[in-house]
Every structure is written in C-alpha cells, then in structure tokens.
Design a protein around this motif. Sequence first.
Motif, PDB file in Angstrom:
ATOM      1  N   PHE B 113     -29.274  28.170 -25.665  1.00 30.82           N
ATOM      2  CA  PHE B 113     -29.274  26.812 -25.109  1.00 30.82           C
ATOM      3  C   PHE B 113     -28.135  25.961 -25.672  1.00 30.82           C
ATOM      4  O   PHE B 113     -27.629  25.071 -24.999  1.00 30.82           O
ATOM      5  CB  PHE B 113     -30.612  26.120 -25.381  1.00 30.82           C
ATOM      6  CG  PHE B 113     -31.695  26.503 -24.425  1.00 30.82           C
ATOM      7  CD1 PHE B 113     -31.513  26.329 -23.047  1.00 30.82           C
ATOM      8  CD2 PHE B 113     -32.892  27.028 -24.872  1.00 30.82           C
ATOM      9  CE1 PHE B 113     -32.510  26.675 -22.162  1.00 30.82           C
ATOM     10  CE2 PHE B 113     -33.893  27.388 -23.983  1.00 30.82           C
ATOM     11  CZ  PHE B 113     -33.701  27.213 -22.631  1.00 30.82           C
ATOM     12  N   GLY B 120     -28.695  26.788 -14.471  1.00 31.70           N
ATOM     13  CA  GLY B 120     -30.088  26.367 -14.659  1.00 31.70           C
ATOM     14  C   GLY B 120     -30.470  26.108 -16.094  1.00 31.70           C
ATOM     15  O   GLY B 120     -31.653  26.030 -16.423  1.00 31.70           O
ATOM     16  N   ARG B 121     -29.460  25.949 -16.953  1.00 35.88           N
ATOM     17  CA  ARG B 121     -29.755  25.788 -18.370  1.00 35.88           C
ATOM     18  C   ARG B 121     -30.564  24.519 -18.659  1.00 35.88           C
ATOM     19  O   ARG B 121     -31.585  24.566 -19.332  1.00 35.88           O
ATOM     20  CB  ARG B 121     -28.448  25.773 -19.170  1.00 35.88           C
ATOM     21  CG  ARG B 121     -28.676  25.740 -20.656  1.00 35.88           C
ATOM     22  CD  ARG B 121     -27.390  25.852 -21.428  1.00 35.88           C
ATOM     23  NE  ARG B 121     -26.576  24.646 -21.271  1.00 35.88           N
ATOM     24  CZ  ARG B 121     -25.436  24.444 -21.931  1.00 35.88           C
ATOM     25  NH1 ARG B 121     -24.964  25.366 -22.732  1.00 35.88           N
ATOM     26  NH2 ARG B 121     -24.749  23.334 -21.750  1.00 35.88           N
ATOM     27  N   GLU B 122     -30.080  23.395 -18.137  1.00 35.41           N
ATOM     28  CA  GLU B 122     -30.757  22.132 -18.439  1.00 35.41           C
ATOM     29  C   GLU B 122     -32.188  22.119 -17.899  1.00 35.41           C
ATOM     30  O   GLU B 122     -33.097  21.623 -18.552  1.00 35.41           O
ATOM     31  CB  GLU B 122     -29.978  20.946 -17.870  1.00 35.41           C
ATOM     32  CG  GLU B 122     -28.503  20.931 -18.228  1.00 35.41           C
ATOM     33  CD  GLU B 122     -28.245  20.900 -19.726  1.00 35.41           C
ATOM     34  OE1 GLU B 122     -28.836  20.045 -20.395  1.00 35.41           O
ATOM     35  OE2 GLU B 122     -27.472  21.760 -20.215  1.00 35.41           O
ATOM     36  N   LEU B 124     -34.183  24.678 -17.409  1.00 32.60           N
ATOM     37  CA  LEU B 124     -35.044  25.544 -18.215  1.00 32.60           C
ATOM     38  C   LEU B 124     -35.397  24.869 -19.542  1.00 32.60           C
ATOM     39  O   LEU B 124     -36.542  24.918 -19.999  1.00 32.60           O
ATOM     40  CB  LEU B 124     -34.330  26.876 -18.474  1.00 32.60           C
ATOM     41  CG  LEU B 124     -35.203  27.992 -19.043  1.00 32.60           C
ATOM     42  CD1 LEU B 124     -36.329  28.343 -18.083  1.00 32.60           C
ATOM     43  CD2 LEU B 124     -34.367  29.226 -19.358  1.00 32.60           C
ATOM     44  N   THR B 127     -38.051  22.394 -18.946  1.00 31.45           N
ATOM     45  CA  THR B 127     -39.341  23.070 -18.750  1.00 31.45           C
ATOM     46  C   THR B 127     -39.949  23.439 -20.102  1.00 31.45           C
ATOM     47  O   THR B 127     -41.141  23.245 -20.334  1.00 31.45           O
ATOM     48  CB  THR B 127     -39.162  24.337 -17.894  1.00 31.45           C
ATOM     49  OG1 THR B 127     -38.343  24.012 -16.784  1.00 31.45           O
ATOM     50  CG2 THR B 127     -40.493  24.875 -17.423  1.00 31.45           C
ATOM     51  N   TYR B 128     -39.108  23.980 -20.988  1.00 34.50           N
ATOM     52  CA  TYR B 128     -39.579  24.330 -22.329  1.00 34.50           C
ATOM     53  C   TYR B 128     -40.130  23.085 -23.027  1.00 34.50           C
ATOM     54  O   TYR B 128     -41.188  23.119 -23.626  1.00 34.50           O
ATOM     55  CB  TYR B 128     -38.419  24.913 -23.156  1.00 34.50           C
ATOM     56  CG  TYR B 128     -38.248  26.404 -23.037  1.00 34.50           C
ATOM     57  CD1 TYR B 128     -38.367  27.047 -21.808  1.00 34.50           C
ATOM     58  CD2 TYR B 128     -37.957  27.182 -24.158  1.00 34.50           C
ATOM     59  CE1 TYR B 128     -38.198  28.411 -21.710  1.00 34.50           C
ATOM     60  CE2 TYR B 128     -37.787  28.547 -24.062  1.00 34.50           C
ATOM     61  CZ  TYR B 128     -37.900  29.164 -22.832  1.00 34.50           C
ATOM     62  OH  TYR B 128     -37.737  30.516 -22.746  1.00 34.50           O
ATOM     63  N   THR B 131     -43.594  21.861 -22.207  1.00 32.27           N
ATOM     64  CA  THR B 131     -44.757  22.634 -22.677  1.00 32.27           C
ATOM     65  C   THR B 131     -45.329  22.069 -23.977  1.00 32.27           C
ATOM     66  O   THR B 131     -46.445  22.390 -24.344  1.00 32.27           O
ATOM     67  CB  THR B 131     -44.402  24.111 -22.919  1.00 32.27           C
ATOM     68  OG1 THR B 131     -43.415  24.176 -23.953  1.00 32.27           O
ATOM     69  CG2 THR B 131     -43.888  24.767 -21.673  1.00 32.27           C
ATOM     70  N   MET B 133     -46.382  19.283 -24.369  1.00 24.07           N
ATOM     71  CA  MET B 133     -47.465  18.373 -23.986  1.00 24.07           C
ATOM     72  C   MET B 133     -48.785  19.092 -23.735  1.00 24.07           C
ATOM     73  O   MET B 133     -49.819  18.453 -23.619  1.00 24.07           O
ATOM     74  CB  MET B 133     -47.095  17.630 -22.700  1.00 24.07           C
ATOM     75  CG  MET B 133     -45.939  16.692 -22.823  1.00 24.07           C
ATOM     76  SD  MET B 133     -46.521  15.060 -23.263  1.00 24.07           S
ATOM     77  CE  MET B 133     -47.476  14.681 -21.805  1.00 24.07           C
ATOM     78  N   ILE B 134     -48.745  20.417 -23.583  1.00 28.13           N
ATOM     79  CA  ILE B 134     -49.950  21.151 -23.197  1.00 28.13           C
ATOM     80  C   ILE B 134     -50.933  21.211 -24.366  1.00 28.13           C
ATOM     81  O   ILE B 134     -50.588  21.713 -25.432  1.00 28.13           O
ATOM     82  CB  ILE B 134     -49.585  22.596 -22.770  1.00 28.13           C
ATOM     83  CG1 ILE B 134     -48.503  22.587 -21.696  1.00 28.13           C
ATOM     84  CG2 ILE B 134     -50.809  23.362 -22.326  1.00 28.13           C
ATOM     85  CD1 ILE B 134     -48.915  22.035 -20.368  1.00 28.13           C
TER      86      ILE B 134
END
Lengths: 308, 294
Positions: B113, B120-122, B124, B127-128, B131, B133-134
């Motif tokens: 990173f 699609g780096r930013e 992804l 998205t990481y 997570t 927040m889960i």
Amino acid sequence: MSQSAVAEIPLQPGQPRRFLMPETQTAMLFLLPSFLGFMIFMALPILASLALSFTNWQLISTPSFVGFQNYIKLFTVDPAFYTILRNTLFFAVEYLALNIAVSLTLAVWISSLKRGKAIFRVIFFLPTFTPTIAASVVWLLIFTPDGLADAVIRALGLGLPNFLLNPTWAMQAIILVTLWANVGYNVVMFNAALDLVPKHYLEAATIDGANAWQQFWRIRLPLISPTVFFATVMTAITSLQVFDEIFAMTRGGPGSATATLGFAIYQKGFTNFQMGYASALAWVMFVMIMALTILQFHMQRKWVHYDD
Amino acid sequence: MTTNPTSRHPHSVSADRKRILRRVGTFMSYAGISLVALLFLFPFFWMVSNAVRSNAEVMAVPVHILPEEYQWGTFVDAFVSLPFGTFLLNSIIVACGVTAIVVAVSCLSAYAFARLRFPGREGLLLTYLSTLMIPQVMLVIPLFLLVSKLGWINTYHGMILPVAFSSFGTFLLRQFILGIPKDLDEAAMMDGASRLRILVTVIVPLAMPAIGLLSLFTFIAQWKSFLWPLIATSGVEKATLPLGLTLFQTQQGTSWNYIMAGATISMLPGVILAIVMQRIIYKGISVGSGFGGR
C-alpha cells in the motif's frame, strides 16, 4: 491517485499491452495473505452473519429462510429485548461520560506535574494491559457478599446493599470495573495531546490574567479536541460491545439487570444455540455502532477544532 | 526562603506568601494524585494479598487487609492442583502465534500500500480501513460455524487464524513506511534487489519502532482476549489463562486463593511490559490517535 498512477508508466511502442504490470503482480503477491485472511475471516463471516439473521437456525436443524421474522420478533414479541437495549445504552452513556471526564481530569492533573509524569501514566495504564477477566475476577472477590466492598460500605455507614446482588447497583459495579480497567488508555492519550499544546499559548494567557480553569476551557480543551473526539468515538464503539466484565461478574444478572447486547448475543448464540436470532441481535448492535459514530461525526463540527 | 530584613515591605511579604501558597499547592497536588494512584493500584494489592491466604481466610469475616498467615505456596499449589501450566502455555502459543502472523502479513500488505502502484489501491485501502468498525461479536457466530465445519475447534490454528487478520497493523505500518525516504528503496533496486529483499533488508529494520509497537499491542490484545478462546475451545485442554480463571469458578467450586494466584500470573506479562515499554506506549498511543485505531 491510483488510477493515474498506472498510466504514468509509458508503454514502449510495439510492446504488447499487458494487463498486469510487474509492479501490480508484486503488489498482488504481497497483498495475497492479508486479502485471503480478510475474505475468509472478515468478508465471508459478515455476509454469512447477514444471511443467518434472516434464517431460523438452531444449529441442529437445517436453516430455513424466515425473512425479517427475527427482527420483527425482536422489536415486537421478545420482552427481554428492550431491557437489553436499555441496559446497553445506559451502560454506554454513563460509562462514556465517566471515562472522558475521569481521563481528562487525570490527564490534566498529570500534565500539571513537573516530575513523575511517567510513573503516574504507567500506574493508570497498568489495568489496560491486564486481562479483563483477571481484573473482573479480582473485583468479583472485592464485591463478594461480606467481602471488602461490603465491609467498606458498612464502615462508612453508607447503608448500601451488596452491589452484585442488587439490580440497581449491579450495573454501577460493572461500570466501575470497566472504568478502572480501561480509563488508562485515554489518560495516556490525553496526556500526550496536552503535552503537545505549545507552551507560549498558555504563557500568553497567563499574562492576560486567565486562571487555570479558563486556560483549560478556552485553550487546552479546544486544542486537544480532535484527540478527545477520537477517544470519544473509540470509547463509544467499545462500550456498546461490553462483554468480558459481565460474563465474569454477573452473567447478566441479577435478573437481567446487567444483560447487554454483547452478552445477549453470546447467550442466544452459544447457550440457546439460536444462531439466526443471535445474528439479528448482532446486526442491531452494528447499526447502533454505525448510527452513534455518524451522530458523533455530525456533532463534531460544533465542538472539535482542527488546526489549519 | 530566608526573609531579608531590608525587603520587609508589603509587596515582598505577599510575594513570599505566593511562593508558600504555590508550594503548598504543589504538595497537595502530588498528595492528591498519589492517593488516587494508590486507590487505582489497590485491586492489584488485593489480588496478591488474597493469593497468599488460605481459602478459609479469604472468606473470613471480618475482612483483613493483610493476610494473617502468608502462604506463598499457593502459587505452586495452583500450578499443581489446577492446570495453570497448560493455560499459561496455551496463552503464550496463541498470543505469540497471532502476533507473528499479524506482523508478517501487515509488513507485506503495508509495503504494497505504501510503495507499490496498482489499480484500485486507494479503494482497497479504504475497504480495509472500514473493517475496523466491525464489532467482534458480529463475526463470532459465523466464525464459530466456519471453524467447527473445518473441524478446528480445540486446535491452536482454530484459535489463531481467525483473529490474525486485522487491518490495524496494515495502517500503522503503512503510515510509518510512508515516512521512510524512497531513495533507500531505489538505491537497493539499483543493486538488483527484489521487492521482498528490499522489504526485509531495508524497510523492516527502519520500521522497527512501528513493528515493535504493533507486536506489543497485538500480543497484549491476544493475551487479554476472552470471547474467541471461549468460543473456539471446549473444556480445559486448550483453554487460555483468562478462560481458565472462569472455568475454576464453576467447576471446582471457588478456590479464591487459587483464582487470585492465577489472576496474578495472567497479569504479570502485561504489568512488566507496561512498565518496561512505557516510553514506547506513550509515543505509540499519541501517534495512534492521529489516524484512528487501537
């Protein structure tokens, strides 16, 4: 940035257009372990949890799709649900308010000292590095009937009942233990932020005749407000999930006085094996966390100051 | 402190008074916070104080602050009569296992990173980040089903793998790597080093402060962890220390002195690490508050 980044590398004329640049291949290789872990242990479970929440699955039977029935049952039939919801919110609100107030007080206090800051920071931080269950077990002994807490209450003539046996006070005991166990993290964080407040701001204020109280509210608190905001969001998120203390000290009791969402999800899922119902509860918790976080981000404009 | 006879006029008296008041204030401040600190430490004292009593004395009324008879043998007895050795070993294996995987995986992904360009780096990365927040309890039910389907209940890999992929480490290390000059990578590349070699020989040594912090926080989080070991195991065979403490409450009746001895053992690594690493923790937490995530 990334979209243009790929195009930056000029292609040689006549060279076949390759979909995957060598750098992209390396990146994929480097990301593979985390991506696989992320898919198998995060994305897949989240989707499964959502799907499960629409089924009636008791682990022994085959799951059957029941639509929104779990959610409808939660909000209309289940008499325990509103108790659980109320307990969770009560805990979160009181705990959050106490945590921020206590950690700010201690952090300001420590940062006012000339010597020994590190010692006090470590002392207040120690419980955050100890297993919550171990801490809870020690407090369980303190609160045991005729134990230390009862002796102190009697000696001071407070006339309070045994906390863990009393429906009103049991939650206060859980809040006290959670506060003791976790407040140190915010103490250290606020203390670090306060130490970064430029000295000349405070000196200028002193010359202008501002007292310590005014300096705190007008200068130091606004300057550390981004840190306070971050701490408030993180503490709120974790407080809605409280579980360990409740499992070790009260198992939701007496009655259902300390049954929170985190505990109810565990109980429904792993004691009653109602996986579908427990998953629906988990999604209620997730929505609460999202809603609270969005609310806090919305409210931050009113009180958080960013240095530009 | 000594009053000069020539300066005995009202102004100087009030200056003296101010100085004395300030000293009294400082003293009160230290006395106050020391008292709060002692109250904070009291549960630790109570734990050890009850670990070295007989169980009868723990339950005795009225309560004694200090033991009437010190029984240091409780620590040995707890290990002999209850499987604390097993719990300790399980805790060490799980905490170290998760830490090793988190560090290795995070180094790889953080480097990708921070340094590598790919489409699609930013997206992804975002998205990481999301997570984080889960809530854990949301994953626990499907993870239990997955792990039991795979037959991983009561195995170390069943306890380790599902919790070894947190995106927190990726962010922490990515932020740190972004601060390392790119020239160093490029110089190594000129020498024909592969990306993996650059990561291992150039980046990792320079990122040691961040890697150390990540290891520390991951290890402690796993050492404290209760919910996942509770669900991923059954019985005492693979129980970790926190789990062991709750097992005794129900199975053996309550031998409070043994439980307190076990609690002391389970707290020791954290207490030692907190004291030894206090400077790193202080810095780490103040940095950590900048980009979100514990």
